[in-house]
Design a protein around this motif. Structure first.
Motif, PDB file in Angstrom:
ATOM      1  N   ASP A  35      15.044   5.904  28.864  1.00  0.00           N
ATOM      2  CA  ASP A  35      15.555   4.650  29.422  1.00  0.00           C
ATOM      3  C   ASP A  35      14.694   3.443  29.057  1.00  0.00           C
ATOM      4  OD1 ASP A  35      17.647   6.003  30.569  1.00  0.00           O
ATOM      5  OD2 ASP A  35      16.712   6.158  32.551  1.00  0.00           O
ATOM      6  N   GLY A  36      13.404   3.673  28.775  1.00  0.00           N
ATOM      7  CA  GLY A  36      12.513   2.553  28.509  1.00  0.00           C
ATOM      8  C   GLY A  36      11.979   2.450  27.105  1.00  0.00           C
ATOM      9  N   LEU A  37      12.115   3.521  26.303  1.00  0.00           N
ATOM     10  CA  LEU A  37      11.474   3.583  24.996  1.00  0.00           C
ATOM     11  C   LEU A  37      12.433   4.035  23.910  1.00  0.00           C
ATOM     12  CD1 LEU A  37       8.226   5.528  26.018  1.00  0.00           C
ATOM     13  CD2 LEU A  37       8.307   3.111  25.362  1.00  0.00           C
ATOM     14  N   SER A  38      12.290   3.435  22.729  1.00  0.00           N
ATOM     15  CA  SER A  38      12.883   3.964  21.507  1.00  0.00           C
ATOM     16  C   SER A  38      11.752   4.094  20.497  1.00  0.00           C
ATOM     17  CB  SER A  38      13.978   3.046  20.961  1.00  0.00           C
ATOM     18  OG  SER A  38      14.481   3.558  19.730  1.00  0.00           O
ATOM     19  N   VAL A  39      11.332   5.339  20.227  1.00  0.00           N
ATOM     20  CA  VAL A  39      10.172   5.620  19.390  1.00  0.00           C
ATOM     21  C   VAL A  39      10.638   6.325  18.121  1.00  0.00           C
ATOM     22  CG1 VAL A  39       7.891   6.690  19.288  1.00  0.00           C
ATOM     23  CG2 VAL A  39       8.794   5.891  21.489  1.00  0.00           C
ATOM     24  N   LEU A  40      10.266   5.766  16.969  1.00  0.00           N
ATOM     25  CA  LEU A  40      10.672   6.317  15.680  1.00  0.00           C
ATOM     26  C   LEU A  40       9.447   6.655  14.845  1.00  0.00           C
ATOM     27  CD1 LEU A  40      13.582   3.876  14.716  1.00  0.00           C
ATOM     28  CD2 LEU A  40      13.719   6.039  15.965  1.00  0.00           C
ATOM     29  N   GLY A  41       9.401   7.872  14.331  1.00  0.00           N
ATOM     30  CA  GLY A  41       8.329   8.274  13.428  1.00  0.00           C
ATOM     31  C   GLY A  41       8.681   7.938  11.992  1.00  0.00           C
ATOM     32  N   VAL A  42       7.682   7.519  11.225  1.00  0.00           N
ATOM     33  CA  VAL A  42       7.852   7.202   9.803  1.00  0.00           C
ATOM     34  C   VAL A  42       6.809   7.980   9.009  1.00  0.00           C
ATOM     35  CG1 VAL A  42       7.771   5.394   8.049  1.00  0.00           C
ATOM     36  CG2 VAL A  42       8.753   4.905  10.297  1.00  0.00           C
ATOM     37  N   ASN A  43       7.264   8.685   7.988  1.00  0.00           N
ATOM     38  CA  ASN A  43       6.360   9.419   7.103  1.00  0.00           C
ATOM     39  C   ASN A  43       5.900   8.482   5.985  1.00  0.00           C
ATOM     40  OD1 ASN A  43       4.999  11.249   5.508  1.00  0.00           O
ATOM     41  ND2 ASN A  43       6.856  12.176   4.670  1.00  0.00           N
ATOM     42  N   THR A  44       4.638   8.071   6.021  1.00  0.00           N
ATOM     43  CA  THR A  44       4.102   7.146   5.019  1.00  0.00           C
ATOM     44  C   THR A  44       3.267   7.851   3.948  1.00  0.00           C
ATOM     45  OG1 THR A  44       2.201   6.708   6.461  1.00  0.00           O
ATOM     46  CG2 THR A  44       4.070   5.176   6.595  1.00  0.00           C
ATOM     47  N   VAL A  45       3.255   9.181   3.939  1.00  0.00           N
ATOM     48  CA  VAL A  45       2.424   9.917   2.988  1.00  0.00           C
ATOM     49  C   VAL A  45       3.048   9.881   1.593  1.00  0.00           C
ATOM     50  CG1 VAL A  45       1.449  12.175   2.419  1.00  0.00           C
ATOM     51  CG2 VAL A  45       1.560  11.425   4.804  1.00  0.00           C
ATOM     52  N   ASN A  46       2.227   9.611   0.590  1.00  0.00           N
ATOM     53  CA  ASN A  46       2.630   9.620  -0.819  1.00  0.00           C
ATOM     54  C   ASN A  46       1.906  10.761  -1.512  1.00  0.00           C
ATOM     55  OD1 ASN A  46       3.185   9.145  -3.505  1.00  0.00           O
ATOM     56  ND2 ASN A  46       2.623   6.989  -3.484  1.00  0.00           N
TER      57      ASN A  46
ATOM     58  N   ALA B  34      13.023   4.252   4.818  1.00  0.00           N
ATOM     59  CA  ALA B  34      12.604   4.331   6.217  1.00  0.00           C
ATOM     60  C   ALA B  34      13.059   3.098   6.996  1.00  0.00           C
ATOM     61  CB  ALA B  34      11.093   4.485   6.301  1.00  0.00           C
ATOM     62  N   LEU B  35      12.976   1.940   6.375  1.00  0.00           N
ATOM     63  CA  LEU B  35      13.404   0.708   7.055  1.00  0.00           C
ATOM     64  C   LEU B  35      14.904   0.719   7.325  1.00  0.00           C
ATOM     65  CD1 LEU B  35      11.217  -1.809   5.048  1.00  0.00           C
ATOM     66  CD2 LEU B  35      10.906  -1.143   7.444  1.00  0.00           C
ATOM     67  N   SER B  36      15.680   1.258   6.407  1.00  0.00           N
ATOM     68  CA  SER B  36      17.125   1.367   6.632  1.00  0.00           C
ATOM     69  C   SER B  36      17.432   2.303   7.795  1.00  0.00           C
ATOM     70  CB  SER B  36      17.819   1.862   5.362  1.00  0.00           C
ATOM     71  OG  SER B  36      17.677   0.926   4.318  1.00  0.00           O
ATOM     72  N   ARG B  37      16.708   3.405   7.874  1.00  0.00           N
ATOM     73  CA  ARG B  37      16.907   4.345   8.982  1.00  0.00           C
ATOM     74  C   ARG B  37      16.548   3.691  10.319  1.00  0.00           C
ATOM     75  NH1 ARG B  37      13.708   8.013  11.853  1.00  0.00           N
ATOM     76  NH2 ARG B  37      11.894   7.343  10.671  1.00  0.00           N
TER      77      ARG B  37
ATOM     78  N   ALA C 134       3.567  -2.878   2.817  1.00  0.00           N
ATOM     79  CA  ALA C 134       3.256  -3.282   4.192  1.00  0.00           C
ATOM     80  C   ALA C 134       3.859  -4.635   4.552  1.00  0.00           C
ATOM     81  CB  ALA C 134       1.744  -3.300   4.393  1.00  0.00           C
ATOM     82  N   ASP C 135       3.737  -5.627   3.690  1.00  0.00           N
ATOM     83  CA  ASP C 135       4.246  -6.964   4.025  1.00  0.00           C
ATOM     84  C   ASP C 135       5.755  -6.950   4.239  1.00  0.00           C
ATOM     85  OD1 ASP C 135       1.736  -8.041   3.958  1.00  0.00           O
ATOM     86  OD2 ASP C 135       1.966  -9.052   2.030  1.00  0.00           O
ATOM     87  N   HIS C 136       6.463  -6.255   3.363  1.00  0.00           N
ATOM     88  CA  HIS C 136       7.920  -6.168   3.520  1.00  0.00           C
ATOM     89  C   HIS C 136       8.277  -5.430   4.803  1.00  0.00           C
ATOM     90  CE1 HIS C 136      12.133  -5.901   2.581  1.00  0.00           C
ATOM     91  NE2 HIS C 136      12.094  -4.572   2.532  1.00  0.00           N
ATOM     92  N   ALA C 137       7.513  -4.386   5.098  1.00  0.00           N
ATOM     93  CA  ALA C 137       7.773  -3.637   6.326  1.00  0.00           C
ATOM     94  C   ALA C 137       7.545  -4.504   7.557  1.00  0.00           C
ATOM     95  CB  ALA C 137       6.882  -2.399   6.375  1.00  0.00           C
TER      96      ALA C 137
ATOM     97  N   GLU D  59      12.119  -8.550  12.169  1.00  0.00           N
ATOM     98  CA  GLU D  59      13.535  -8.910  12.272  1.00  0.00           C
ATOM     99  C   GLU D  59      14.323  -7.902  13.108  1.00  0.00           C
ATOM    100  OE1 GLU D  59      14.595  -9.073   8.196  1.00  0.00           O
ATOM    101  OE2 GLU D  59      13.518 -10.950   7.801  1.00  0.00           O
ATOM    102  N   LEU D  60      13.869  -6.636  13.098  1.00  0.00           N
ATOM    103  CA  LEU D  60      14.565  -5.580  13.839  1.00  0.00           C
ATOM    104  C   LEU D  60      14.099  -5.474  15.289  1.00  0.00           C
ATOM    105  CD1 LEU D  60      14.586  -2.781  11.103  1.00  0.00           C
ATOM    106  CD2 LEU D  60      16.517  -4.197  11.840  1.00  0.00           C
TER     107      LEU D  60
END
Length: 270
Positions: A104-115, A128-131, A166-169, A175-176
């Motif tokens: 009810d209070g949180l929307s938490v999204l994990g992002v895999n940043t490993v290359n 990831a940004l689209s998701r 990073a800057d684009h993210a 914006e999101l």
């Protein structure tokens, strides 16, 4: 109010065994809605290390959301690293590399940043940004949280390479409507405001140090308690004391929401 515990860089395989039970006890005593771990569960992505990490997570009372870090793929086995880097992680920890959590209070999204193709540095990719954009279409007034191993900002004194994209993210997350980005990787604690290059709404970036590792960077082992309301965020850093003192609150900072995004109200952020 929602309560998050933020752990990072546990590095099982090079962890301090004397801190394991004090960490479990403190985390469970805080009664969080969710525990998030922003990567580097292991030192060398070995099965025995992942099993130790899973045993640790099984000992926590709250649900756990975890994303991988660069130490969670093989380093000295190029064949495995490039062709099936996530075999042990997916077999023992989670099939999902980018989990999410909603209440009810949180929307938490994990992002895999490993290359997998570089040694340490991360990548926040456009997919990831689209998701994230899709997931947050119906997030409403929930606090919007991103969990990623690699941070989106670094100090000039940090020696590790900045995260690619990073800057684009930061621009896109602003914006999101992102409120908080939780990260690790640097083994140093900090709560910083991310000001988007396009001068958009400011986001709070919270760095955790290492919860258990012997690889310290001049700071104590630590973790974060993050308490959120629609227009307030409180970040409390818990750090390991000397001897058998366990993890105690060391720094507290408060942030408020305004037209320009999040701002520091008071407290020590570094």
């Amino acid at each position: 109010m929602s309560r998050l515990i933020h752990l990072s860089d546990l590095h099982f395989g090079r962890a301090r065994p004397e801190l394991l039970q004090p960490l479990i006890a403190r985390v469970n005593a805080l009664g969080a809605d969710l525990v998030v771990i922003s990567g580097d569960l292991t030192q060398r992505a070995r099965s025995v290390q992942f099993r130790a990490a899973q045993n640790f997570m099984d000992s926590l009372d709250a649900p756990v959301l975890v994303v991988p870090g660069n130490h969670d793929i093989p380093l000295h086995d190029p064949f495995s690293r490039f062709l099936h880097p996530w075999r042990n992680y997916r077999r023992i920890i989670d099939e999902t590399l980018e989990p999410d959590y909603l209440d009810d209070g949180l929307s938490v999204l994990g992002v895999n940043t490993v290359n997998r193709f570089v040694h340490q540095s991360g990548w926040f990719n456009p997919v990831a940004l689209s998701r994230i954009a899709s997931r947050w279409e119906n997030a409403g007034t929930r606090t919007r949280v991103i969990v990623a191993h690699h941070p989106l900002d670094q100090r000039p004194t940090d020696t590790k390479k900045p995260t690619r994209g990073a800057d684009h993210a930061i621009n896109t997350l602003s914006e999101l409507g992102a409120d908080i980005v939780l990260s690790g990787h640097l083994h140093s604690w900090r709560a910083a405001l991310l000001t988007p290059p396009n001068e958009g709404r400011a986001i709070l970036q919270v760095h955790a140090g290492t919860g258990l590792s012997t690889r310290l960077r001049g700071e104590e082992n630590d973790f974060n308690l993050i308490e959120t309301e629609p227009d307030r965020i409180c970040v409390t850093r818990y750090a390991a004391g000397a001897g058998d003192k366990g993890f105690e609150p060391m720094q507290i900072c408060h942030f408020g929401a305004g037209d320009a995004g999040w701002t520091l109200l008071h407290g020590d952020t570094s």
